[in-house]
Design an enzyme around this catalytic site. Structure first.
Site, PDB file in Angstrom:
ATOM      1  N   MET A 114     -63.991  19.416  25.912  1.00  0.00           N
ATOM      2  CA  MET A 114     -63.536  18.472  26.236  1.00  0.00           C
ATOM      3  C   MET A 114     -63.124  17.846  25.795  1.00  0.00           C
ATOM      4  SD  MET A 114     -67.357  17.089  23.503  1.00  0.00           S
ATOM      5  CE  MET A 114     -66.784  17.184  22.105  1.00  0.00           C
ATOM      6  N   ILE A 172     -65.769  21.563  16.994  1.00  0.00           N
ATOM      7  CA  ILE A 172     -64.661  22.125  16.933  1.00  0.00           C
ATOM      8  C   ILE A 172     -63.921  20.763  16.710  1.00  0.00           C
ATOM      9  CG2 ILE A 172     -62.345  23.242  16.707  1.00  0.00           C
ATOM     10  CD1 ILE A 172     -64.536  25.137  17.825  1.00  0.00           C
ATOM     11  N   GLY A 202     -61.414  14.531  21.665  1.00  0.00           N
ATOM     12  CA  GLY A 202     -60.469  15.664  22.326  1.00  0.00           C
ATOM     13  C   GLY A 202     -60.864  16.964  21.801  1.00  0.00           C
ATOM     14  N   SER A 203     -62.144  17.713  21.959  1.00  0.00           N
ATOM     15  CA  SER A 203     -62.062  18.750  21.070  1.00  0.00           C
ATOM     16  C   SER A 203     -62.947  19.756  21.585  1.00  0.00           C
ATOM     17  CB  SER A 203     -62.985  17.651  20.299  1.00  0.00           C
ATOM     18  OG  SER A 203     -64.478  16.716  20.374  1.00  0.00           O
ATOM     19  N   ARG A 204     -64.006  20.373  21.275  1.00  0.00           N
ATOM     20  CA  ARG A 204     -64.880  21.320  21.389  1.00  0.00           C
ATOM     21  C   ARG A 204     -65.914  21.905  20.141  1.00  0.00           C
ATOM     22  NH1 ARG A 204     -61.506  27.130  21.866  1.00  0.00           N
ATOM     23  NH2 ARG A 204     -63.695  28.351  20.668  1.00  0.00           N
TER      24      ARG A 204
END
EC number: 4.1.1.65
Length: 245
Positions: A114, A172, A202-204
């Site tokens: 993301m 994450i 902002g991440s995953r």
């Protein structure tokens, strides 16, 4: 001949569709951030007008970051949907995080990255009972990197499906992400597409599919949380999507 009431309805429907394209519901987590951005913007306008316009742009970005739109979630229990908006960054075998208590066997992992421009509300990829919720502190590498799954700060959920199989979904943190939120608890039952958390900024998300389940997506494919099907668990047929608030 088209009667006036029909023309009026069409015009109103067109306006509603247009506004709906730009104006999305906002997650409550973003209210205080939007207030801070707005206050700073007012100060910047007083200091120097060009700075104020810059602040206004950042305020609009803050609003869109915390947007929380409705999603048309497929209602077939045999479908696994994306838990996040973004792009598939990795697909491959990996062992689920040890803290989730799953067997140390490599499963197919689908990673959705993301960016700071994606909606960051996370949704359950499949219906199931939450067997474990485990947080582990860590570092803040770029979330698009493979090593982020092992070394970055994370929060994982282990879901037990109706047939007894297990699926893991892991939030994450990324390079600029400093806060993982999860409002789901052990023992809770989640519906497919139900909101369970959020990460800023902002991440995953990693999804560990049950053994034998193959992904239906490819690296680089754009995902829509709660809507894009990433795998099928083996049940045939698909039901009509339903809006989930």
């Amino acid at each position: 001949m088209v009667w006036a009431p029909d023309r009026e309805w069409k015009q109103e429907h067109r306006r509603m569709t247009m506004w709906g394209t730009f104006l999305k519901p906002m997650h409550p987590e973003g209210y205080r951030f939007l207030g801070v951005f707005g206050l700073v913007t007012l100060v910047l306008f007083l200091v120097w007008e060009p700075l104020g316009w810059l602040g206004l742009g950042l305020t609009v970005w803050c609003y869109y970051f915390f947007r929380d739109p409705r999603r048309a979630v497929p209602q077939d229990d045999g479908l696994v949907v994306s838990p996040a908006d973004g792009v598939v960054s990795l697909i491959g075998p990996a062992v689920p995080p040890a803290e989730l208590g799953m067997e140390p066997v490599a499963l197919t992992r689908v990673s959705v990255f993301m960016s700071v421009f994606d909606c960051h509300v996370n949704r359950a990829p499949v219906a199931g009972r939450v067997l474990a919720v485990a947080y582990r502190p860590g570092r803040f590498f770029n979330a698009s990197l493979d090593k982020a799954s092992e070394h970055n700060e994370r929060n994982g959920l282990c879901l037990e499906l109706a047939d007894g199989r297990r699926l893991a979904v892991v939030q994450i943190a990324g390079l600029v992400a400093r806060r993982i939120l999860c409002w789901t608890r052990e023992g809770q039952s989640l519906r497919t597409g139900e909101r369970f958390g959020l990460i800023r900024f902002g991440s995953r998300l990693d999804v560990y599919l049950p053994a034998g389940v193959e992904p239906l997506v490819a690296v680089g494919q754009t995902m829509v949380a709660g809507e894009t099907v990433i795998a099928e668990l083996g049940r045939a047929g698909r039901a009509r999507p339903a809006l989930v608030d």
